[in-house]
Scaffold this motif. Structure first.
Motif, PDB file in Angstrom:
ATOM      1  N   MET A   1      30.217  14.254  28.795  1.00 60.50           N
ATOM      2  CA  MET A   1      29.702  15.323  29.648  1.00 60.50           C
ATOM      3  C   MET A   1      28.511  14.790  30.442  1.00 60.50           C
ATOM      4  SD  MET A   1      29.902  18.481  26.926  1.00 60.50           S
ATOM      5  CE  MET A   1      29.238  19.603  28.152  1.00 60.50           C
ATOM      6  N   GLU A   2      28.195  15.471  31.494  1.00 63.82           N
ATOM      7  CA  GLU A   2      27.089  15.033  32.342  1.00 63.82           C
ATOM      8  C   GLU A   2      25.774  15.106  31.567  1.00 63.82           C
ATOM      9  OE1 GLU A   2      25.166  16.015  36.735  1.00 63.82           O
ATOM     10  OE2 GLU A   2      26.795  17.249  35.902  1.00 63.82           O
ATOM     11  N   HIS A   3      24.973  14.064  31.694  1.00 64.21           N
ATOM     12  CA  HIS A   3      23.676  13.946  31.020  1.00 64.21           C
ATOM     13  C   HIS A   3      23.819  13.972  29.481  1.00 64.21           C
ATOM     14  CE1 HIS A   3      21.964  14.442  34.943  1.00 64.21           C
ATOM     15  NE2 HIS A   3      22.462  15.676  35.058  1.00 64.21           N
ATOM     16  N   MET A   4      24.957  13.517  28.994  1.00 68.08           N
ATOM     17  CA  MET A   4      25.162  13.497  27.545  1.00 68.08           C
ATOM     18  C   MET A   4      25.863  12.205  27.164  1.00 68.08           C
ATOM     19  SD  MET A   4      27.215  16.159  25.094  1.00 68.08           S
ATOM     20  CE  MET A   4      27.407  15.830  23.345  1.00 68.08           C
ATOM     21  N   MET A   5      25.214  11.431  26.339  1.00 65.95           N
ATOM     22  CA  MET A   5      25.792  10.171  25.857  1.00 65.95           C
ATOM     23  C   MET A   5      25.890  10.233  24.335  1.00 65.95           C
ATOM     24  SD  MET A   5      26.426   8.291  28.492  1.00 65.95           S
ATOM     25  CE  MET A   5      26.618   6.691  27.723  1.00 65.95           C
ATOM     26  N   MET A   6      27.032   9.865  23.797  1.00 69.46           N
ATOM     27  CA  MET A   6      27.249   9.886  22.358  1.00 69.46           C
ATOM     28  C   MET A   6      26.925   8.526  21.756  1.00 69.46           C
ATOM     29  SD  MET A   6      30.774  12.071  21.972  1.00 69.46           S
ATOM     30  CE  MET A   6      30.645  11.964  20.182  1.00 69.46           C
ATOM     31  N   ASP A   7      26.285   8.537  20.614  1.00 67.66           N
ATOM     32  CA  ASP A   7      25.988   7.312  19.883  1.00 67.66           C
ATOM     33  C   ASP A   7      27.175   6.996  18.978  1.00 67.66           C
ATOM     34  OD1 ASP A   7      24.995   5.202  18.488  1.00 67.66           O
ATOM     35  OD2 ASP A   7      23.332   6.287  17.556  1.00 67.66           O
ATOM     36  N   PRO A   8      27.845   5.862  19.173  1.00 65.28           N
ATOM     37  CA  PRO A   8      29.044   5.562  18.383  1.00 65.28           C
ATOM     38  C   PRO A   8      28.763   5.342  16.901  1.00 65.28           C
ATOM     39  CG  PRO A   8      28.426   3.675  19.723  1.00 65.28           C
ATOM     40  CD  PRO A   8      27.572   4.829  20.181  1.00 65.28           C
ATOM     41  N   MET A   9      27.531   5.119  16.530  1.00 65.36           N
ATOM     42  CA  MET A   9      27.204   4.864  15.124  1.00 65.36           C
ATOM     43  C   MET A   9      26.388   5.997  14.506  1.00 65.36           C
ATOM     44  SD  MET A   9      28.745   2.093  14.463  1.00 65.36           S
ATOM     45  CE  MET A   9      28.021   1.625  12.888  1.00 65.36           C
ATOM     46  N   ARG A  10      26.419   7.155  15.144  1.00 63.18           N
ATOM     47  CA  ARG A  10      25.597   8.257  14.627  1.00 63.18           C
ATOM     48  C   ARG A  10      26.078   8.710  13.252  1.00 63.18           C
ATOM     49  NH1 ARG A  10      24.711  13.317  18.474  1.00 63.18           N
ATOM     50  NH2 ARG A  10      23.551  11.682  19.562  1.00 63.18           N
TER      51      ARG A  10
ATOM     52  N   ILE B   1      33.074   5.945  15.957  1.00 64.30           N
ATOM     53  CA  ILE B   1      33.260   5.039  17.098  1.00 64.30           C
ATOM     54  C   ILE B   1      34.328   5.565  18.049  1.00 64.30           C
ATOM     55  CG2 ILE B   1      33.989   2.718  17.757  1.00 64.30           C
ATOM     56  CD1 ILE B   1      32.735   1.682  15.199  1.00 64.30           C
ATOM     57  N   GLU B   2      35.468   5.969  17.476  1.00 68.13           N
ATOM     58  CA  GLU B   2      36.566   6.442  18.313  1.00 68.13           C
ATOM     59  C   GLU B   2      36.180   7.709  19.071  1.00 68.13           C
ATOM     60  OE1 GLU B   2      39.485   4.902  18.901  1.00 68.13           O
ATOM     61  OE2 GLU B   2      38.610   3.246  17.746  1.00 68.13           O
ATOM     62  N   ALA B   3      35.421   8.594  18.411  1.00 70.40           N
ATOM     63  CA  ALA B   3      35.019   9.831  19.071  1.00 70.40           C
ATOM     64  C   ALA B   3      34.104   9.554  20.254  1.00 70.40           C
ATOM     65  CB  ALA B   3      34.317  10.756  18.071  1.00 70.40           C
ATOM     66  N   ALA B   4      33.255   8.526  20.112  1.00 71.95           N
ATOM     67  CA  ALA B   4      32.310   8.224  21.191  1.00 71.95           C
ATOM     68  C   ALA B   4      33.011   7.697  22.432  1.00 71.95           C
ATOM     69  CB  ALA B   4      31.282   7.204  20.692  1.00 71.95           C
ATOM     70  N   TYR B   5      34.139   6.973  22.248  1.00 72.27           N
ATOM     71  CA  TYR B   5      34.799   6.336  23.385  1.00 72.27           C
ATOM     72  C   TYR B   5      36.044   7.075  23.873  1.00 72.27           C
ATOM     73  CZ  TYR B   5      31.741   2.349  22.661  1.00 72.27           C
ATOM     74  OH  TYR B   5      30.646   1.543  22.542  1.00 72.27           O
TER      75      TYR B   5
END
Length: 233
Positions: free
Chosen positions: A57-66, A48-52
């Motif tokens: 980056m542009e065109h890149m979204m991280m999933d906080p629960m991956r 979670i912390e890594a995602a927020y």
């Protein structure tokens, strides 16, 4: 401070799960359950912390629960390790394997900040493995209060196997004085041994309050019986 509280709460929940399994002498103990719960919580927090906290980056979204999603798959290997298959084809350890999976779920919930839900889940888990089964056995159908017993009998060569089974199903003089202490034969397996003797493998349903020794002596006293091996499944 909030992250430290999450890890501490996960440790507490893992401790509760471990105490329950330890009191019942199950493979999942205090150390294992606490490690699973705290590690699951830590991985969830990291995800979670890594995602927020890291810039997107542009065109890149991280999933906080991956990362948390991978915990469920990884813990499955630990659960499979405590599932045992005995010589009599009886599977054991399923409840312990489920508790391992539940411990990881509690860690994920605490790591994600769902304190109330995780606390309520702990209460439900403890009730589901301790209180509710006892109530169902006490007030439910009689069949739910019975347990399976594996019996291995070696007999002298004779033609009285049917009489042996009938004798087992009948109560002994001691058992007749007690209510609902009937013995029911569920499965039968016959085998001829090399020395000429005969082996009978039985699965018997008996009340939980009945001592295994009573079943042993009940069968041991029957004619032509050489050895008796009784195991509580």
């Amino acid at each position: 401070m909030e992250l430290l509280i999450k890890l501490s709460l996960a440790l507490l929940f893992g401790l509760l799960i471990g105490i329950d399994r330890q009191l019942k002498h199950k493979p999942l103990g205090l150390k294992t359950s606490m490690v699973i719960c705290v590690a699951s919580c830590l991985i969830t927090i990291t995800s979670i912390e890594a995602a927020y906290n890291f810039p997107k980056m542009e065109h890149m979204m991280m999933d906080p629960m991956r990362l948390a999603a991978q915990i469920v798959s990884g813990v499955g290997f630990l659960g499979a390790g405590v599932i045992l298959r005995r010589n009599n084809d009886v599977i054991s350890g399923l409840t312990t394997a489920a508790m391992i999976w539940a411990a990881s779920a509690l860690g994920i919930a605490v790591g994600a900040g769902f304190f109330l839900e995780a606390s309520y889940a702990v209460v439900l888990l403890i009730l589901s493995v301790n209180v509710l089964p006892a109530l169902v056995k006490r007030f439910g159908p009689l069949a739910l209060s019975q347990r399976d017993v594996a019996v291995k009998i070696v007999m002298e060569p004779n033609l009285k196997m049917t009489e042996l089974l009938e004798s087992i199903e009948r109560r002994s003089h001691t058992l007749k004085e007690k209510k609902n202490f009937d013995i029911n034969i569920r499965n039968i397996k016959l085998k001829d041994l090399e020395n000429g003797n005969q082996q009978i493998d039985l699965t018997i349903s008996a009340p939980e309050k009945q001592y295994t020794t009573e079943i042993y002596y009940l069968i041991k006293k029957i004619d032509h019986v050489l050895t008796v091996d009784v195991e509580h499944l």
